[in-house]
Write a protein that holds these residues in place. Structure first.
Motif, PDB file in Angstrom:
ATOM      1  N   SER A  62       5.757 -29.841  60.425  1.00 15.63           N
ATOM      2  CA  SER A  62       5.351 -28.747  61.108  1.00 15.63           C
ATOM      3  C   SER A  62       3.600 -28.904  61.414  1.00 15.63           C
ATOM      4  O   SER A  62       3.215 -28.501  62.318  1.00 15.63           O
ATOM      5  CB  SER A  62       5.431 -27.414  60.399  1.00 15.63           C
ATOM      6  N   ASN A  83       9.048 -32.392  53.820  1.00 23.26           N
ATOM      7  CA  ASN A  83       8.836 -32.949  54.938  1.00 23.26           C
ATOM      8  C   ASN A  83       8.856 -32.023  56.265  1.00 23.26           C
ATOM      9  O   ASN A  83       8.164 -32.313  57.124  1.00 23.26           O
ATOM     10  CB  ASN A  83      10.210 -33.820  55.101  1.00 23.26           C
ATOM     11  N   LEU A  84       9.585 -30.965  56.280  1.00 25.19           N
ATOM     12  CA  LEU A  84       9.480 -30.119  57.173  1.00 25.19           C
ATOM     13  C   LEU A  84       7.959 -29.477  57.450  1.00 25.19           C
ATOM     14  O   LEU A  84       7.582 -29.248  58.667  1.00 25.19           O
ATOM     15  CB  LEU A  84      10.598 -28.800  57.126  1.00 25.19           C
ATOM     16  N   ASP A  85       7.571 -29.384  56.200  1.00 25.92           N
ATOM     17  CA  ASP A  85       6.224 -28.691  56.273  1.00 25.92           C
ATOM     18  C   ASP A  85       5.388 -29.671  56.734  1.00 25.92           C
ATOM     19  O   ASP A  85       4.154 -29.386  57.628  1.00 25.92           O
ATOM     20  CB  ASP A  85       5.815 -28.157  54.856  1.00 25.92           C
TER      21      ASP A  85
END
Length: 327
Positions: free
Chosen positions: A197, A192-194
């Motif tokens: 980003s 999810n962070l990727d």
């Protein structure tokens, strides 16, 4: 007789060889100790010479240039060192050079090392005193190393306990490393962070493209930023809008005053709008006026048939008929 002569020759040869070896040794030691080289005397003072002895070497820029000539007590508890330094090297040693005590190798003899000095300062002369800099105390270094070793042991023990807890799955890190569910959740969070980003990067690119479009010539935003004439017109328009807003505020205030007056019964219009008794009286008056007007119309119609006005109305009718026939 012949044997005695032979013995004497052998003794003479051994004595000559001994003397030659002694002279060679003296010359060698003298060369090492710089005994046969022209030198000047320099001095320096230390708080503690740490086992330095007379005859120990003096080094400058990695080259042996002399020996310790004499060791004297100086002041209250200091030690003065007198040094023999080669005169040919003295031109390279400056008056602001410093002297310190070091070791010849890891556990070798103590030596004095001369270092530093600036080219703007004159070279040393006979009897000059160099500033002495105390070397690092080996005992203090060992004490510091001992303390560091104890701290390292404590850190190692704490690290062992920490790694044991992690291996047993204790704490958040241990749970993450041993619990597969948490590991999957953590992996999902990273995905999810990727993704976030990537979205942020795309948004930044779109903002850059939008900014580039805004900066193109002919664009309203670009004209507002770069065209000084448009800025002047815009300021004038803003002033006009400000004036209009002030006029509107003034008009609104006056309308509020008129409305207040209309809502009040102390004036004619307000009485007409707000006084029920006056409204009933006005209504009755209007009804009476309407009735009077109706009666007046009836009287005018009846007046046409009365004797004084009968002939006049007949003439008027004939004139109207004649005018209509003429047309």
């Amino acid at each position: 007789m012949r044997g005695e002569n032979k013995r004497s020759v052998l003794v003479g040869i051994f004595v000559f060889l001994g003397i030659a070896i002694l002279v060679a040794g003296i010359l060698t030691l003298g060369g090492q100790q710089k005994k046969f080289v022209k030198s000047i005397h320099l001095k320096t003072v230390f708080d503690n010479i740490g086992g330095l002895q007379t005859g120990n070497n003096i080094w400058f820029s990695g080259v042996k240039i002399g020996t310790v000539r004499k060791i004297n007590f100086y002041g209250d508890s200091q030690v003065e060192i007198e040094m023999n330094v080669e005169k040919s090297v003295a031109d390279y040693i400056r008056k602001d050079s410093k002297a310190t005590i070091s070791s010849d190798g890891l556990i070798g003899n103590k030596i004095i090392v001369i270092y530093g000095g600036s080219t703007e300062v004159p070279a040393v002369e006979e009897g000059d005193r160099l500033e002495g800099v105390m070397p690092l105390d080996t005992d203090k270094m060992m004490e510091t190393l001992q303390v560091n070793n104890e701290n390292l042991v404590e850190i190692t023990a704490d690290l062992k306990v920490l790694t044991g807890k992690i291996a047993n799955g204790d704490g958040i890190i241990g749970a993450v490393m041993t619990d597969s569910t948490l590991a999957e959740n953590f992996k999902t969070i990273l995905v999810n962070l990727d993704r976030a980003s990537s979205n942020s990067l795309r948004m930044i690119n779109e903002l850059n493209a939008f900014t580039a479009k805004l900066n193109k010539e002919g664009n309203l935003f670009n004209d507002l930023v770069t065209d000084t004439t448009m800025v002047t017109d815009l300021k004038a328009s803003m002033e006009s809008l400000k004036s209009t807003a002030e006029n509107s505020a003034e008009m609104t205030r006056k309308l509020n005053e008129i409305t207040d007056k209309l809502n009040s019964s102390d004036n004619s219009m307000g009485m007409l709008l707000n006084d029920p008794a006056f409204a009933e009286s006005l209504k009755s008056t209007m009804q009476n006026a309407d009735s009077a007007t109706y009666n007046l119309n009836k009287g005018m119609e009846a007046l046409e048939y009365t004797w004084p006005f009968n002939r006049g109305f007949k003439r008027k009718a004939k004139a109207e008929e004649k005018a209509e026939s003429g047309n």
